[in-house]
Scaffold this motif. Structure first.
Motif, PDB file in Angstrom:
ATOM      1  N   THR A 158       1.595  -3.783  -5.601  1.00 27.88           N
ATOM      2  CA  THR A 158       0.249  -3.785  -6.180  1.00 27.88           C
ATOM      3  C   THR A 158      -0.627  -4.810  -5.477  1.00 27.88           C
ATOM      4  O   THR A 158      -1.793  -4.537  -5.168  1.00 27.88           O
ATOM      5  N   GLU A 159      -0.080  -5.995  -5.212  1.00 27.25           N
ATOM      6  CA  GLU A 159      -0.835  -7.017  -4.479  1.00 27.25           C
ATOM      7  C   GLU A 159      -1.257  -6.494  -3.113  1.00 27.25           C
ATOM      8  O   GLU A 159      -2.395  -6.681  -2.696  1.00 27.25           O
ATOM      9  N   LEU A 160      -0.344  -5.830  -2.423  1.00 25.26           N
ATOM     10  CA  LEU A 160      -0.677  -5.282  -1.106  1.00 25.26           C
ATOM     11  C   LEU A 160      -1.742  -4.191  -1.212  1.00 25.26           C
ATOM     12  O   LEU A 160      -2.652  -4.129  -0.391  1.00 25.26           O
ATOM     13  N   THR A 161      -1.629  -3.343  -2.227  1.00 25.95           N
ATOM     14  CA  THR A 161      -2.625  -2.291  -2.425  1.00 25.95           C
ATOM     15  C   THR A 161      -4.007  -2.894  -2.617  1.00 25.95           C
ATOM     16  O   THR A 161      -4.985  -2.452  -1.996  1.00 25.95           O
ATOM     17  N   LEU A 162      -4.105  -3.911  -3.453  1.00 27.41           N
ATOM     18  CA  LEU A 162      -5.390  -4.570  -3.686  1.00 27.41           C
ATOM     19  C   LEU A 162      -5.906  -5.240  -2.414  1.00 27.41           C
ATOM     20  O   LEU A 162      -7.098  -5.194  -2.123  1.00 27.41           O
ATOM     21  N   ALA A 163      -5.004  -5.844  -1.667  1.00 29.93           N
ATOM     22  CA  ALA A 163      -5.407  -6.500  -0.418  1.00 29.93           C
ATOM     23  C   ALA A 163      -5.926  -5.478   0.592  1.00 29.93           C
ATOM     24  O   ALA A 163      -6.943  -5.714   1.253  1.00 29.93           O
ATOM     25  N   PHE A 164      -5.242  -4.348   0.705  1.00 38.29           N
ATOM     26  CA  PHE A 164      -5.698  -3.313   1.638  1.00 38.29           C
ATOM     27  C   PHE A 164      -7.045  -2.744   1.201  1.00 38.29           C
ATOM     28  O   PHE A 164      -7.906  -2.473   2.036  1.00 38.29           O
ATOM     29  N   ARG A 165      -7.236  -2.558  -0.097  1.00 45.41           N
ATOM     30  CA  ARG A 165      -8.532  -2.064  -0.581  1.00 45.41           C
ATOM     31  C   ARG A 165      -9.645  -3.060  -0.265  1.00 45.41           C
ATOM     32  O   ARG A 165     -10.727  -2.672   0.185  1.00 45.41           O
ATOM     33  N   ALA A 166      -9.378  -4.336  -0.515  1.00 44.20           N
ATOM     34  CA  ALA A 166     -10.384  -5.367  -0.230  1.00 44.20           C
ATOM     35  C   ALA A 166     -10.680  -5.425   1.266  1.00 44.20           C
ATOM     36  O   ALA A 166     -11.841  -5.541   1.669  1.00 44.20           O
ATOM     37  N   ALA A 167      -9.640  -5.317   2.086  1.00 44.02           N
ATOM     38  CA  ALA A 167      -9.835  -5.337   3.539  1.00 44.02           C
ATOM     39  C   ALA A 167     -10.624  -4.115   3.994  1.00 44.02           C
ATOM     40  O   ALA A 167     -11.501  -4.220   4.861  1.00 44.02           O
ATOM     41  N   THR A 168     -10.353  -2.970   3.402  1.00 47.89           N
ATOM     42  CA  THR A 168     -11.089  -1.749   3.743  1.00 47.89           C
ATOM     43  C   THR A 168     -12.561  -1.889   3.386  1.00 47.89           C
ATOM     44  O   THR A 168     -13.445  -1.574   4.200  1.00 47.89           O
TER      45      THR A 168
END
Length: 117
Positions: A48-58
């Motif tokens: 979940t942390e990675l998913t949020l990080a990828f969304r923020a980076a996108t």
């Protein structure tokens, strides 16, 4: 009571995106060491942390794309690119390039020098 607050704080701050070593990235089964996490609770939390990080980076990358498109399409530039040229470079449609130029102009106008790239 402290436990829910702590997990809520973890959700609000995305995990840092760290580049993996080349040998780890070459292994198709390896993904940010998630395959080594055995506890499903921990796996869900980290994924979940990675998913949020990828969304923020996108989201952030899209903003910078829009800013670059606005700067490249600026009619005051002697080397200005047309929306069609920008679309070709970014692999967008021409209509999407126009929208990104407008979005970038709004970002630049509303945020001043914050996005000076």
């Amino acid at each position: 009571m402290a436990e829910p607050e702590r997990s809520e704080q973890r959700r609000l701050k995305p995990a840092p995106l760290i580049f993996e070593p080349a040998e780890a990235a070459a292994d198709p089964e390896h993904f940010f060491d998630l395959e080594s996490i055995e506890d499903p609770r921990e796996l869900l939390a980290r994924a979940t942390e990675l998913t949020l990080a990828f969304r923020a980076a996108t989201d952030r990358a899209i903003e910078f794309q829009a800013i670059a498109a606005a700067q490249l399409g600026d009619p005051r530039r002697f080397d200005r690119l047309t929306p069609a040229d920008i679309a070709e470079r970014a692999e967008w449609t021409e209509d999407y390039a126009r929208k990104m130029i407008e979005f970038g102009e709004d970002l630049l106008r509303n945020n001043g020098r914050v996005y000076d790239v």
